[in-house]
Design an enzyme around this catalytic site. Structure first.
Site, PDB file in Angstrom:
ATOM      1  N   ASN A  97       0.857  -1.200   0.000  1.00  0.00           N
ATOM      2  CA  ASN A  97       0.000   0.000   0.000  1.00  0.00           C
ATOM      3  C   ASN A  97       0.887   1.243   0.000  1.00  0.00           C
ATOM      4  O   ASN A  97       2.111   1.134  -0.038  1.00  0.00           O
ATOM      5  CB  ASN A  97      -0.947  -0.034   1.203  1.00  0.00           C
ATOM      6  CG  ASN A  97      -0.177  -0.131   2.503  1.00  0.00           C
ATOM      7  OD1 ASN A  97       0.562   0.774   2.867  1.00  0.00           O
ATOM      8  ND2 ASN A  97      -0.331  -1.252   3.205  1.00  0.00           N
TER       9      ASN A  97
ATOM     10  N   ASP B  50      -4.597  -6.417   5.007  1.00  0.00           N
ATOM     11  CA  ASP B  50      -5.695  -7.200   5.583  1.00  0.00           C
ATOM     12  C   ASP B  50      -5.742  -8.597   4.969  1.00  0.00           C
ATOM     13  O   ASP B  50      -6.222  -9.534   5.600  1.00  0.00           O
ATOM     14  CB  ASP B  50      -7.031  -6.489   5.345  1.00  0.00           C
ATOM     15  CG  ASP B  50      -7.140  -5.214   6.165  1.00  0.00           C
ATOM     16  OD1 ASP B  50      -6.597  -5.203   7.288  1.00  0.00           O
ATOM     17  OD2 ASP B  50      -7.751  -4.235   5.694  1.00  0.00           O
TER      18      ASP B  50
ATOM     19  N   LYS C 283       8.385 -17.525 -10.893  1.00  0.00           N
ATOM     20  CA  LYS C 283       7.611 -16.414 -11.466  1.00  0.00           C
ATOM     21  C   LYS C 283       6.368 -16.956 -12.190  1.00  0.00           C
ATOM     22  O   LYS C 283       6.481 -17.909 -12.974  1.00  0.00           O
ATOM     23  CB  LYS C 283       8.502 -15.646 -12.450  1.00  0.00           C
ATOM     24  CG  LYS C 283       7.834 -14.443 -13.025  1.00  0.00           C
ATOM     25  CD  LYS C 283       8.692 -13.759 -14.071  1.00  0.00           C
ATOM     26  CE  LYS C 283       7.872 -12.704 -14.782  1.00  0.00           C
ATOM     27  NZ  LYS C 283       8.480 -12.278 -16.036  1.00  0.00           N
TER      28      LYS C 283
ATOM     29  N   PHE D 266      -4.488   3.097  14.839  1.00  0.00           N
ATOM     30  CA  PHE D 266      -4.778   4.118  13.839  1.00  0.00           C
ATOM     31  C   PHE D 266      -5.965   3.644  13.015  1.00  0.00           C
ATOM     32  O   PHE D 266      -6.263   2.454  12.968  1.00  0.00           O
ATOM     33  CB  PHE D 266      -3.553   4.355  12.940  1.00  0.00           C
ATOM     34  CG  PHE D 266      -2.697   5.483  13.418  1.00  0.00           C
ATOM     35  CD1 PHE D 266      -1.993   5.360  14.605  1.00  0.00           C
ATOM     36  CD2 PHE D 266      -2.609   6.664  12.707  1.00  0.00           C
ATOM     37  CE1 PHE D 266      -1.217   6.410  15.071  1.00  0.00           C
ATOM     38  CE2 PHE D 266      -1.830   7.723  13.166  1.00  0.00           C
ATOM     39  CZ  PHE D 266      -1.135   7.598  14.340  1.00  0.00           C
TER      40      PHE D 266
ATOM     41  N   LYS E 290     -13.934   0.262  15.607  1.00  0.00           N
ATOM     42  CA  LYS E 290     -12.613  -0.388  15.751  1.00  0.00           C
ATOM     43  C   LYS E 290     -12.124  -0.296  17.200  1.00  0.00           C
ATOM     44  O   LYS E 290     -11.549  -1.236  17.740  1.00  0.00           O
ATOM     45  CB  LYS E 290     -11.585   0.267  14.824  1.00  0.00           C
ATOM     46  CG  LYS E 290     -11.747  -0.129  13.373  1.00  0.00           C
ATOM     47  CD  LYS E 290     -10.772   0.591  12.456  1.00  0.00           C
ATOM     48  CE  LYS E 290     -11.295   0.563  11.030  1.00  0.00           C
ATOM     49  NZ  LYS E 290     -10.520   1.361  10.097  1.00  0.00           N
TER      50      LYS E 290
ATOM     51  N   LYS F 158     -11.607  -3.893  18.895  1.00  0.00           N
ATOM     52  CA  LYS F 158     -10.223  -4.321  19.105  1.00  0.00           C
ATOM     53  C   LYS F 158      -9.747  -4.052  20.539  1.00  0.00           C
ATOM     54  O   LYS F 158      -8.567  -4.227  20.836  1.00  0.00           O
ATOM     55  CB  LYS F 158      -9.309  -3.634  18.088  1.00  0.00           C
ATOM     56  CG  LYS F 158      -9.713  -3.903  16.621  1.00  0.00           C
ATOM     57  CD  LYS F 158      -8.613  -3.540  15.634  1.00  0.00           C
ATOM     58  CE  LYS F 158      -9.098  -3.624  14.194  1.00  0.00           C
ATOM     59  NZ  LYS F 158      -8.022  -3.587  13.212  1.00  0.00           N
TER      60      LYS F 158
HETATM   61  N1  CTP Z   1      -4.199  -3.494  11.919  1.00  0.00           N
HETATM   62  C1  CTP Z   1      -3.497  -4.561  12.414  1.00  0.00           C
HETATM   63  N2  CTP Z   1      -3.468  -5.749  11.741  1.00  0.00           N
HETATM   64  C2  CTP Z   1      -4.159  -5.889  10.592  1.00  0.00           C
HETATM   65  C3  CTP Z   1      -4.892  -4.800  10.069  1.00  0.00           C
HETATM   66  C4  CTP Z   1      -4.899  -3.609  10.764  1.00  0.00           C
HETATM   67  O1  CTP Z   1      -2.863  -4.433  13.465  1.00  0.00           O
HETATM   68  N3  CTP Z   1      -4.114  -7.049   9.956  1.00  0.00           N
HETATM   69  C5  CTP Z   1      -4.219  -2.254  12.704  1.00  0.00           C
HETATM   70  C6  CTP Z   1      -3.571  -1.066  12.022  1.00  0.00           C
HETATM   71  O2  CTP Z   1      -2.173  -1.004  12.337  1.00  0.00           O
HETATM   72  C7  CTP Z   1      -4.326   0.097  12.627  1.00  0.00           C
HETATM   73  C8  CTP Z   1      -5.691  -0.464  12.911  1.00  0.00           C
HETATM   74  O3  CTP Z   1      -5.539  -1.885  12.900  1.00  0.00           O
HETATM   75  O4  CTP Z   1      -3.769   0.510  13.852  1.00  0.00           O
HETATM   76  C9  CTP Z   1      -6.774  -0.091  11.939  1.00  0.00           C
HETATM   77  O5  CTP Z   1      -6.363  -0.347  10.639  1.00  0.00           O
HETATM   78  P1  CTP Z   1      -7.319  -0.029   9.403  1.00  0.00           P
HETATM   79  O6  CTP Z   1      -6.661  -0.510   8.140  1.00  0.00           O
HETATM   80  O7  CTP Z   1      -7.776   1.402   9.453  1.00  0.00           O
HETATM   81  O8  CTP Z   1      -8.598  -0.885   9.732  1.00  0.00           O
HETATM   82  P2  CTP Z   1      -8.883  -2.403   9.672  1.00  0.00           P
HETATM   83  O9  CTP Z   1      -9.032  -2.911  11.057  1.00  0.00           O
HETATM   84  O10 CTP Z   1      -7.882  -3.110   8.816  1.00  0.00           O
HETATM   85  O11 CTP Z   1     -10.320  -2.427   8.978  1.00  0.00           O
HETATM   86  P3  CTP Z   1     -10.731  -1.883   7.511  1.00  0.00           P
HETATM   87  O12 CTP Z   1      -9.548  -2.096   6.634  1.00  0.00           O
HETATM   88  O13 CTP Z   1     -11.887  -2.704   7.174  1.00  0.00           O
HETATM   89  O14 CTP Z   1     -11.080  -0.425   7.700  1.00  0.00           O
END
Ligand code: CTP
Length: 409
Positions: free
Chosen positions: A209, A278, A288, A323, A337, A341
């Site tokens: 990303n 995610d 490859k 975050f 969240k 969490k």
């Molecule tokens: N995070 C994490 N592990 C993951 C995904 C996210 O620890 N596999 C943490 C990120 O570091 C951040 C928080 O979760 O502190 C929220 O991340 P974000 O991408 O905004 O949300 P998600 O929980 O992944 O949900 P979504 O993508 O559906 O918004």
């Protein structure tokens, strides 16, 4: 960062003296009150006018200069100084400081200073390794001075070895660590995650990303400058790693999860600013993947939610900050969240808002806790990092006071 701080730069007769103009300029830009003292020999390498122009102050060379408004200047300056950095420090000046000799403006001022003193030796590598110089450096350390090890490289005499003065950015980091902030995180352990994760598809390709790590690195730096023992678990980034921080480099979400799990329990504060994938490819191909047909499908599987794991395993007194990056319904999604969490605070930002998001030097953050929603203005990521830590400390104090009150009633 340095408003109201007096930084004394002591410059001695080494070719590396030219690097100090850059440092003086950086300090002035951070609003420090910069006082430059040069030895007579240093003036052979760079003219005092350079420093006078940069600092807008007289550069001191002569102890008996009568332009100092009838003050005993080396003593009055020593009283005002918050930190003294002698850089570059020659073998001669190191020896004088080690034995308390004071025969010029620089050495008399150093002797009269009670604040922290930092010494950065710079000389030929054979001189640096001479037992007499090494003994003198040990003596300075025994007197409480901090010695910055010189770097390796080609020296002015064309010898290759250690003896080089580190770059001004590194010298600045030593000064900031010393005086930039009140040490309100002293004795605390802080874990920060930052940057993107990289999920391999095959030996050539990956999914990632746009995260650059700027926000997380600013948080790690801020915690370090406030006296914390900081561990930074970071995905691949192209920005410089913060100094005086234990940096653990990872690639994938799985590696980040392992690194975080290994040290989470001992932390007082955990701040998860990383943009963790995610989903990752279900299979990583050894070879490859060849082009075949007009479309292809990649099967993905969910990664571990590291923040959720940390929320489930939070130890008593530990503060967990996550975050949340959203493009719509930021507050509502972030609150969900926070709850789901088991996090103490979410620093939320909307990617679509001007000045917020990936790669910028600024951010617009909303700090969300169970009790409140606090909208911060547009500010630099360094300032946002400071505000996030301020809020964490405020929440911790509020919780401690609440617990103490409950105990008493
Ligand atoms: N995070 C994490 N592990 C993951 C995904 C996210 O620890 N596999 C943490 C990120 O570091 C951040 C928080 O979760 O502190 C929220 O991340 P974000 O991408 O905004 O949300 P998600 O929980 O992944 O949900 P979504 O993508 O559906 O918004």
């Amino acid at each position: 960062m340095l408003k109201g701080k007096t930084i004394v730069l002591g410059i001695t007769g080494s070719i590396a003296a030219y690097k100090m103009a850059n440092l003086a300029s950086m300090l002035v830009k951070l609003n420090a009150d910069v006082e430059v003292i040069m030895t007579q020999n240093a003036t052979n390498f760079i003219h005092p006018i350079t420093f006078e122009t940069l600092t807008n102050k007289k550069c001191m060379v002569d102890t008996f200069d009568r332009n100092f408004q009838f003050q005993v200047e080396h003593v009055s300056l020593a009283k005002r100084a918050d930190v003294v950095m002698v850089a570059p420090a020659t073998a001669n000046v190191i020896a004088k400081m080690a034995y308390g000799l004071a025969d010029d403006m620089l050495t008399t001022t150093v002797l009269a200073c009670e604040c922290k003193k930092i010494v950065a030796p710079a000389m030929n590598t054979r001189m640096f390794h001479n037992p007499a110089v090494q003994e003198n450096l040990k003596r300075l350390q025994a007197y409480g001075m901090e010695v910055i090890q010189p770097e390796k490289g080609m020296l002015a005499c064309r010898d290759i070895g250690d003896g080089k003065l580190p770059d001004p950015e590194i010298l600045l980091a030593y000064i900031l660590k010393e005086v930039a902030f009140e040490k309100d995180l002293k004795g605390k352990k802080v874990l920060v995650t930052a940057g993107p994760t990289v999920e391999a598809i095959d030996p050539v390709r990956y999914i990632t990303n746009h995260s650059t790590g700027k926000m997380g690195y600013a948080i790690a730096r801020n915690c370090m400058m406030r006296g914390a023992d900081v561990t930074l678990v970071t995905g691949p980034t192209s920005i410089p790693k913060p100094h005086f921080v234990n940096v653990i480099e990872i690639q994938s979400a799985r590696e980040m999860f392992e690194a975080v799990k290994a040290c989470a329990e001992e932390q007082d504060i955990i701040i998860k600013s990383a943009a963790v994938a995610d989903y990752r490819p279900k299979y990583i191909h050894d070879e490859k993947i060849k082009k075949n047909g007009s479309s292809m499908t990649l099967e993905l599987e969910k990664t571990d939610d590291i923040l959720k794991y940390l929320g489930e395993h939070k130890k008593k007194g530990q503060f967990l900050c996550g975050f949340s990056m959203e493009t719509e319904n930021m507050i509502q999604n972030s609150r969900e969240k926070l709850k789901k969490k088991n996090v103490d605070m979410i620093a939320a930002n909307n990617l679509k808002q001007a000045g917020a998001g990936f790669g910028t030097d600024t951010n617009v953050i909303t700090l969300i806790t169970e009790k409140q929603t606090k909208q911060l203005e547009l500010m630099t990521k360094d300032e946002a990092a400071k505000q996030i830590i301020d809020e964490i400390l405020r929440c911790q104090k509020e919780k401690e006071n609440g617990e103490a009150y409950e105990k008493n009633v």
